[in-house]
Design an enzyme around this catalytic site. Structure first.
Site, PDB file in Angstrom:
ATOM      1  N   LYS A 100       0.754  -1.319  -0.267  1.00  0.00           N
ATOM      2  CA  LYS A 100       0.034   0.138   0.130  1.00  0.00           C
ATOM      3  C   LYS A 100       0.909   1.255   0.095  1.00  0.00           C
ATOM      4  O   LYS A 100       0.320   1.915  -0.651  1.00  0.00           O
ATOM      5  CB  LYS A 100      -1.140   0.356   1.144  1.00  0.00           C
ATOM      6  CG  LYS A 100      -1.582   1.941   1.727  1.00  0.00           C
ATOM      7  CD  LYS A 100      -2.762   1.407   0.822  1.00  0.00           C
ATOM      8  CE  LYS A 100      -3.740   2.503   1.301  1.00  0.00           C
ATOM      9  NZ  LYS A 100      -2.426   4.126   0.620  1.00  0.00           N
ATOM     10  N   ASN A 145      -2.332   6.452  -2.076  1.00  0.00           N
ATOM     11  CA  ASN A 145      -2.401   5.895  -3.536  1.00  0.00           C
ATOM     12  C   ASN A 145      -1.157   5.296  -4.113  1.00  0.00           C
ATOM     13  O   ASN A 145      -0.063   5.364  -3.464  1.00  0.00           O
ATOM     14  CB  ASN A 145      -2.703   6.758  -4.715  1.00  0.00           C
ATOM     15  CG  ASN A 145      -1.158   7.325  -5.115  1.00  0.00           C
ATOM     16  OD1 ASN A 145      -1.026   6.688  -5.919  1.00  0.00           O
ATOM     17  ND2 ASN A 145      -0.526   8.507  -5.130  1.00  0.00           N
ATOM     18  N   CYS A 146      -1.181   4.070  -4.103  1.00  0.00           N
ATOM     19  CA  CYS A 146      -0.443   2.695  -4.913  1.00  0.00           C
ATOM     20  C   CYS A 146      -0.984   2.184  -6.257  1.00  0.00           C
ATOM     21  O   CYS A 146      -0.229   0.698  -6.278  1.00  0.00           O
ATOM     22  CB  CYS A 146      -0.536   2.677  -3.630  1.00  0.00           C
ATOM     23  SG  CYS A 146      -1.935   1.441  -3.544  1.00  0.00           S
ATOM     24  N   VAL A 147      -1.791   3.045  -6.775  1.00  0.00           N
ATOM     25  CA  VAL A 147      -2.271   2.632  -8.112  1.00  0.00           C
ATOM     26  C   VAL A 147      -1.360   2.813  -9.296  1.00  0.00           C
ATOM     27  O   VAL A 147      -1.967   4.316  -9.409  1.00  0.00           O
ATOM     28  CB  VAL A 147      -3.197   2.519  -7.902  1.00  0.00           C
ATOM     29  CG1 VAL A 147      -4.246   1.414  -9.202  1.00  0.00           C
ATOM     30  CG2 VAL A 147      -4.016   1.985  -6.567  1.00  0.00           C
TER      31      VAL A 147
END
Lengths: 349, 426
Positions: free
Chosen positions: B63, B241-243
């Site tokens: 994450k 965020n991590c996408v």
């Protein structure tokens, strides 16, 4: 492993036969290395050796192309080299075109690894850069030593079938294929240096030249929407619940075709998104938010549109290569046309 | 604004009965950290683990990654407006546990998280294979919404980093660096001969798993604004965020923003690092137009000669990037943009979703579609259940021998667009 056997192609000038006045000489196979071949051989050391040289006049090659190709390919077949090197041609236009043309013939017809070299403005570069490796050289023979120092290691790698690094590492003209590699400095440092040069009006090299962007003009307006068959196409990843075709959440390798005969409304129980690039919560609650089947059913019932096509096409736009998208669209566009669809509503996210 | 940063080099991390930092070894009190995390009633369980460089360990799905820091002197605390009161940070003194990181993992919304391998090929692509990581694997209470869970996880990671950072408060740093950002007029007077350079940082703001917070403000609700780069070093900007994982900035990236560091390094020598502008990457066209109008407007007001623009993410934000670049070039300021590419697995596709001739100076973090085979590793922290669904994964990519075939996209920080890495493409 013994020395690799190299066949070298040069023109009449580098063979010492003469200049423009001797450009008509026919291809000739000679034993050993000559002219620039001597520099190559000293670079190759114990790894490889130019055992034969083909000399051909630039006019002969370019004006009697088919004949020249045939003669030269026969010579290459008789020598059976491990590697074919042509030039370098620097900024000599006809020589460059000849080097790239014959190298490509040898590669594509005989499957022998090839390498040539020339200056970026040589027309041979644009004609063949996406077909074979062409080492970037200076614009005159004063750059011979530099050219040979790049061509020797790269040609050895090619002959041995080793992995070829990025253009910036190996010194070839970019082929249009993007290749990853590790730079010496991190990106932010490179950005600072590039900015300093740009602000000072000094030359700098971008790491990614902007492409000619494919802009599509919109079609003319639909004459009578109340008679039209309307289809839905989306890059928002709407799929039947469970994603039966396993369309990837990013960098999609496929698209889906799904039947919506009798489907009046997309619900949380029946549809979802496969897309990994946006907050999926709202699309998963009600996929009509991305693929408006419910509204189009209402319009259909009210006679505002002719009818809703019974199939929709879907993929995930997230990181999907433009090239892949084009392939998908070309395929399903034909299906849409064949099915008599007049209008496509294309939704993204 | 003047900030002294003391770097304490971390050479090992271990669990211990008592938390402390001695001779570069970070001793973590597992029970105390666990208890702190479970104070948040949204989190049902947490497992703590350690991953060190070179170990046969894979962490996924990732994450966030956060570097432990502590404010030793000066106003405010680390992560202002989030873990502490809103107060302007960026001056005084801050201690950094250099070489340590907190990594958060756990199921979030199914797909959308990254991979950190501590050894093997994957380790070459992520900077977090080189850090001593305290990894927390979370399980939420039943029925928690995705947004609440993201929030809980985000805060838990920051709290852990703050708790570890606190251990460095009294420790003598191995190295101390001073970063000074002058008021606009003072800078201009001090360096009249040097080009005035700015940094435009684009912050991801597209919704869940794509958000960034500045002093606690969700960046998608902010107009383009200015910040002192020293504030960023104190945790004014945090990641939500991590996408996709390859080109999203973790909080660690923000804290160590390499553009800020490299501009500071050149400051006063070859350029005058005059200003930093932060802008968002919202999904609506009107927002994109407004925000890019504002970056160009601020650049013009500040009379900058050149700016570096860093992107975050790809596809949709390519539009923001090109708008920023085009509009800033149009006010007469030179730009260099930092991006990454999606040129397809074979490298032959168009790399960006938008383009303009004015973007003639580009630094690239590489082609994120490149496929890599990650070997089977002995231990997995987190779960492999999602490796075929994460961005960059695909069906049946988990091989029988335990290796994983993925695009670089899936690897945390692999093609970072702050220019954090050496990876590039031609």
């Amino acid at each position: 492993m013994g020395k690799l056997k190299v066949l070298h192609y040069i023109n009449q000038f580098y063979a010492g036969i003469g200049g423009e006045e001797m450009a008509d000489v026919a291809p000739e196979l000679r034993e050993g290395a000559m002219g620039p071949g001597l520099a190559f051989n000293s670079g190759y050391g114990d790894e490889a050796e130019i055992t034969h040289t083909i000399v051909c006049g630039d006019s002969f090659f370019n004006e009697r192309l088919d004949e020249a190709k045939e003669l030269i390919l026969d010579m290459v077949k008789s020598v059976k080299p491990d590697l074919f090197v042509a030039g370098p041609a620097f900024n000599a236009g006809r020589y460059g075109v000849a080097c790239a043309t014959i190298a490509y013939e040898v590669l594509s017809q005989l499957g022998i690894p090839v390498l040539t070299g020339m200056y970026e403005e040589n027309p041979g570069v644009d004609m063949f850069r996406d077909k074979l490796y062409i080492v970037a050289t200076r614009n005159s023979a004063a750059g011979m030593r530099d050219a040979v120092s790049k061509m020797v290691p790269l040609s050895l790698k090619l002959a041995r079938g080793e992995t070829i690094g990025a253009s910036a590492e190996e010194g070839y003209h970019p082929t249009g294929v993007r290749v990853n590699f590790f730079e010496k400095e991190r990106g932010s440092k490179r950005a600072v240096k590039m900015l300093l040069k740009k602000m000072a009006g000094k030359p700098f090299t971008t790491e990614f030249p902007m492409p000619d962007f494919d802009r599509v003009p919109p079609n003319p307006a639909v004459k009578d929407i109340t008679k039209a068959t309307v289809a839905l196409v989306t890059s928002g990843g709407i799929v039947p619940k469970g994603n039966p075709d396993r369309i990837e959440s990013s960098s999609a390798s496929k698209y889906g075709e799904y039947d919506i005969t009798g489907v009046m409304d997309l619900t949380a129980e029946t549809y979802e998104t496969a897309h990994g690039g946006y907050d999926p919560l709202y699309a998963n609650q009600d996929a009509d938010r991305v693929l408006p089947v419910d509204i189009l059913r209402e319009f259909e019932a009210q006679g505002k549109i002719g009818k809703l096509h019974n199939k929709f096409y879907t993929t995930v736009g997230n990181g999907t290569a433009v090239k892949s998208s084009k392939v998908f669209a070309e395929e399903f566009s034909r299906k849409l046309v064949n099915d008599g669809v007049d209008v496509v509503i294309l939704t993204s996210t | 604004m003047k900030l002294e940063v003391g770097y304490i080099d971390i050479t090992d991390i271990q669990f211990s009965d008592k938390a402390s930092l001695q001779d570069g070894v970070l001793y973590v009190d597992r029970d105390a950290i666990t208890a702190m995390i479970l104070e948040d009633e949204r989190i049902r369980a947490v497992e703590l683990d350690i991953a060190k460089p070179g170990e046969s360990v894979r962490i996924t799905p990732v994450k966030d990654v956060i570097e432990p820091r502590v404010k030793v002197e000066g106003p405010g605390e680390i992560f202002p407006g989030v873990l502490s009161k809103v107060q302007t940070v960026g001056s005084g003194r801050t201690h950094v546990l250099r070489g340590a990181a907190v990594v958060t993992t756990g199921k979030i919304v199914g797909f959308q998280e990254g991979i950190i391998d501590m050894t093997g090929l994957g380790a070459e692509y992520t900077p977090f294979s080189k850090t001593f990581n305290l990894v927390a694997n979370f399980t939420p209470v039943d029925g928690l919404t995705a947004h609440d869970y993201e929030n809980a996880l985000r805060l838990a990671g920051l709290k852990m980093a703050k708790a570890l950072g606190e251990l460095g408060r009294e420790v003598e740093p191995n190295e101390v660096k001073t970063y000074e950002h002058l008021p606009v007029m003072q800078g201009a007077e001090k360096y009249p001969e040097l080009p005035r350079v700015g940094y435009v940082q684009m912050l991801q703001s597209q919704g869940l798993m794509h958000d960034t917070y500045v002093y606690g403000v969700d960046m998608k609700q902010s107009l383009t604004t200015m910040i002192s780069p020293t504030e960023v070093l104190d945790g004014a900007i945090i990641s939500g965020n991590c996408v996709s994982a390859c080109d999203k900035n973790t909080t660690y990236h923000h804290l160590n923003n390499p553009v800020i560091h490299d501009l500071f390094e050149a400051h006063g020598k070859t350029l005058n690092f005059a200003a930093m502008i932060i802008t968002n990457e919202n999904v609506y066209l009107a927002d994109k137009e407004r925000s890019s109008d504002w970056t160009a407007k601020l650049v013009e007001y500040l009379d900058l000669d050149g700016v570096i623009i860093s992107q975050e993410g790809f596809g949709n934000p390519d539009t923001d990037l090109i708008m920023n670049c085009k509009k800033i070039e149009a006010v007469g300021t030179r730009t260099v943009i930092i991006t990454d590419e999606y040129a397809g697995r074979d490298g032959t596709s168009q790399s960006l979703a938008d383009a303009d001739a004015s973007a003639d100076a580009v630094v690239t973090g590489g082609n994120a579609n490149q496929v890599v085979v990650l070997p089977k590793l002995d231990k997995v922290i987190g779960t492999l259940d999602y490796v075929d669904k994460i961005a960059g994964g695909f069906e049946n990519n988990l091989q029988e021998d335990g290796s994983i075939v993925v695009e670089l996209q899936a690897i945390t920080g692999a093609t970072n667009e702050l220019g954090f890495n050496r990876l590039s493409a031609r």
